[in-house]
Design an enzyme around this catalytic site. Structure first.
Site, short mmCIF file in Angstrom:
data_model
loop_
_atom_site.label_atom_id
_atom_site.label_comp_id
_atom_site.label_asym_id
_atom_site.label_seq_id
_atom_site.Cartn_x
_atom_site.Cartn_y
_atom_site.Cartn_z
N ASP A 194 -11.09 -0.35 -2.66
CA ASP A 194 -10.47 0.43 -3.72
C ASP A 194 -11.45 1.55 -4.04
OD1 ASP A 194 -8.91 1.49 -5.70
OD2 ASP A 194 -8.55 -0.40 -6.74
C1 BGC Z 1 -6.63 2.32 -7.94
C2 BGC Z 1 -5.95 2.22 -6.61
C3 BGC Z 1 -5.65 3.62 -6.10
C4 BGC Z 1 -6.96 4.40 -6.02
C5 BGC Z 1 -6.79 5.82 -5.52
C6 BGC Z 1 -7.85 3.24 -7.89
O1 BGC Z 1 -8.36 3.46 -9.15
O2 BGC Z 1 -7.01 1.03 -8.36
O3 BGC Z 1 -4.77 1.48 -6.70
O4 BGC Z 1 -5.04 3.55 -4.85
O5 BGC Z 1 -7.53 4.47 -7.32
O6 BGC Z 1 -6.14 6.60 -6.44
#
Ligand code: BGC
Length: 754
Positions: A289
């Site tokens: 993530d």
């Molecule tokens: C989120 C993800 C997301 C990523 C990119 C993170 O903060 O938890 O689900 O895909 O950001 O935006």
């Protein structure tokens, strides 16, 4: 009318296309086209398998090229002032390709409920209903279609990888991201999200499922430690992943921010190496993530294959040095690269690169509407004085007061990285560009307008519901009052309670007191408590309804569409009935953790949540085990017709279940017929578990013999001794019916252990 609307939409689409043409830089030639025109390299031979092709490329790669492929340099557009390579088309993630080897860039876009950040490039995307809403259809075809819409729109915008496929279990019903997920039940969640990811990949786009694993609350998400025993883990959240992976074979699995049994998910040997890659034989790549990587050597050895968004530099030069010094074997770096390349070959991302084009807004809107129409759940439909049920509304209803929820102009959507930019943007607060973080965005799909178009003769009024006296007055003046109650949810925060926010319980109570024919339409990200449930005649759960939501709601309210959704989550009566009456770590200070990946990184790290408390008894299993009556049970949902169940037969080897389903009402309708199994008491699981289901359409009066296969997994428990699923010996109870709380058919069956 429809015609006029289409022309209006068409005009706005043309306007957007012109804007897009003006704002979007001319597409850069694909990496493959920039390479010198030499004979195609051996790995471009499509008759070879993806693994062989990946190996051929790796053989030619330098260590720097390998390092380049295992960490992102994306998110630039969100970091004001940061350098953004021209090839980065604006999604959350970007990994530069290797033109000399004909390996294209990877452009990743958030796309949990539709493609995000479209307006950044002067475009828009289809806002689908929330994923949780779609799961209420219990329809694998609707889930596939959902993914297909996302995949085709990613392609049209030039992306070749989705960041979506929300797969966390709805273990905590106040989790702010549940609207991106699909159920509290692992089999329903795994099937729905698996089909969704398969739909994405059917467009030759790399799919993803996330956030692996146990990211079941947002509070403290960047550091919270989820503790859970292996058996409970395997039979709940991990089972959902296992099923989804077996359906979709997605390119990517995103590891989550939180820790699981002490180790961060993105450097968790048990989760990544042992379970995902060894036991489930996942051959795609694990991406972190965004900002979820915490180390170089540990993460690399414990199974992380790609560091996103890469700013921490764990997988750039430090990884190169770790490989050169032998701390990380060369073979491990090659394995990371192999996984990425084989996924690009396997999905078609290399052989069929996306070609930017104008997407079809009508098709997207129609698909969103169709999915929403299957997903709206009729929770209550009581009789009026006349004896007829309040819904569907009939032509005798001449005056209708709509109250609250901006029902005059649009429908609510969820916030965070899944936010979609629809045509025209936020209808209650229009502004240029993408939606801002924290903004409550309403999609331009007006329930009021759509209702008026269906019933031009009815007098439909709107009151914003901000003043209880005015709302009650409006309700009193109409034959029927419909309150549109909303609960905004977002990434980065949880709801502190199950209650509707902003005094809406009081609003509904005031309206119900003023008009005995009150209906509540809920546009919520999560289950909510309903202290007023007994005082209203009708309740519809519409979730976050998406860009076709206004039409779908109008069609259901007026009976053009017979509701058929069933709850994919339990609606508890109160917070005190939950295994965790309060969300771990949630205080007034932590309610909103902010959206950023680093939010809370500097907060104390000693926060943990003990999932052993409920263990395997997630959701409806908890309620049955504790003998607590929920407000609305898992799997429940009414129809404008009635179905009866009879003649259950379970085949002696428990390979399938057969029964007769009859539509005894006067309307055609779809029923989601469900089968539950309770294992022998020796299994230590004192609750029924969903085993299988089928969505069946029946004409009035028609009946059908329904056969539903049973997967042996549903008769098994996970043995931590043998590290395998095994079937206990003993008496199994098989039940069938229309909800986890309404199972008229049952049969027990003795099975030997296996
Ligand atoms: C989120 C993800 C997301 C990523 C990119 C993170 O903060 O938890 O689900 O895909 O950001 O935006």
């Amino acid at each position: 009318m429809l015609h006029t609307r289409r022309i209006a939409l068409l005009l706005s689409v043309f306007a957007l296309i012109l804007t897009a043409a003006a704002q979007t830089p001319a597409p850069r030639p694909a990496a493959a086209q920039r390479a010198p025109q030499a004979p195609p390299p051996a790995w471009m031979n499509t008759s070879l398998g993806p693994d062989a092709r990946a190996d051929l490329v790796i053989h030619e790669m330098t260590i720097d090229e390998k390092i380049q492929l295992v960490h992102g340099i994306g998110w630039g557009v969100l970091r004001k002032g940061a350098y953004v390579p021209p090839e980065d088309i604006g999604g959350a993630g970007f990994v530069p390709g290797i033109p000399r080897l004909r390996i294209p860039d990877i452009n990743l876009a958030d796309s949990a409920v539709g493609v995000r950040m479209a307006a950044f490039r002067g475009r828009y995307a289809t806002a689908l209903p929330s994923a949780l809403g779609m799961a209420a259809s219990w329809d694998p075809k609707a889930a596939f279609l959902y993914g297909d819409v996302i995949g085709r729109e990613l392609r049209a915008q030039g992306y070749n990888m989705s960041i979506g496929g929300g797969m966390d279990l709805v273990r905590e019903p106040r989790n702010g991201r549940n609207f991106e997920y699909s159920s509290e039940d692992p089999i329903l969640a795994g099937t729905i999200t698996g089909q969704l990811a398969a739909g994405v990949q059917s467009n030759q786009i790399m799919g993803d499922i996330k956030h692996y694993a146990f990211n079941d609350q947002e509070t403290g998400r960047n550091f919270i430690n989820a503790t859970i025993d292996e058996r409970a883990a395997r039979e709940t959240d991990l089972l959902a992943y296992q099923i989804a992976l077996s359906i979709a074979h997605p390119a990517g699995v995103m590891c989550s921010y939180n820790r699981v049994n002490s180790d961060y998910s993105c450097e968790n040997d048990f989760l990544l190496n042992q379970v995902l890659k060894h036991d489930w034989k996942f051959d795609g790549f694990v991406l972190s993530d965004w900002g979820g990587t915490h180390s170089t050597v540990k993460a690399a050895l414990n199974g992380l294959d790609m560091d996103q968004h890469g700013d921490d530099n764990f997988f750039s030069d430090p990884l190169k040095q770790a490989v050169l010094s032998g701390q990380v074997p060369q073979s491990r770096l090659d394995d990371m690269v192999h996984r990425i390349l084989r996924s690009m070959f396997a999905t078609g991302a290399i052989d069929h690169p996306p070609v930017p084009s104008v997407l079809d807004p009508f098709k997207g809107r129609d698909d969103a509407q169709h999915i929403e129409e299957e997903s709206i759940v009729l929770l209550k439909n009581a009789a009026q004085k006349t004896g007829a049920t309040i819904l569907p509304l009939t032509t005798t209803t001449r005056t209708i007061a709509l109250i609250g929820g901006h029902a005059d102009v649009g429908v609510l959507s969820g916030g965070g990285s899944s936010q979609v930019d629809s045509p025209g943007g936020n209808v209650v607060n229009p502004h240029p560009g993408s939606a801002n973080w924290g903004e409550h965005v309403y999609m331009p799909s007006s329930p009021m307008r759509e209702m008026q178009q269906l019933e031009p003769a009815a007098r439909i009024t709107y009151d914003p519901g901000t003043d209880l006296t005015a709302a009650a007055k409006a309700a009193r003046a109409a034959q029927v009052a419909i309150v549109f109650a909303t609960q905004w949810e977002s990434e980065g925060q949880d709801s502190a309670t199950l209650s509707l926010p902003d005094n809406q319980d009081d609003l509904i109570a005031a309206v119900a007191a003023a008009n005995p024919n009150t209906i509540v339409v809920l546009e919520t990200g999560n289950p909510v408590s309903m202290p007023w449930a007994k005082n209203v005649k009708g309740i519809l759960e519409a979730w976050f309804p998406g860009i076709g939501g206004g039409q779908a709601l109008a069609n259901v309210l007026f009976g053009r569409v017979n509701p058929s959704g069933k709850l994919p989550v339990t609606f508890p009566a109160s917070d005190s009935d939950l295994p965790h009456p309060q969300i771990a770590g949630l205080t007034p200070q932590t309610t909103n953790n902010g959206g950023g990946a680093r939010a809370g990184r500097n907060q104390p790290r000693n926060l943990s949540v003990d999932y052993n408390l409920e263990g395997m008894a997630v959701g409806y299993r908890w309620f049955q085990m504790k003998k607590i009556q929920p407000l609305f049970a898992f799997g429940s949902g009414l129809s404008y017709t009635h179905f009866t169940y009879s003649n259950l037969h379970v085949d002696p080897a428990a390979k399938s279940v057969t029964f007769t389903l009859r539509n005894t009402g006067r309307r055609a309708g779809d029923e989601v017929a469900q089968v539950y199994i309770t294992l022998p008491s020796s299994a230590g699981e004192p609750f029924r578990k969903l085993a299988a289901w089928k969505r069946i359409s029946l004409a009035p009066g028609a009946s059908q013999t329904v056969e539903i296969p049973l997967d042996s997994l549903t008769l098994s428990i996970y043995s931590t001794d043998t590290h395998a699923w095994l079937r206990p010996e003993g008496d199994f109870l098989v039940e069938a019916g229309g909800s986890s709380a309404d199972l008229p058919l049952h049969q027990s069956l003795h099975l030997t252990g296996q």
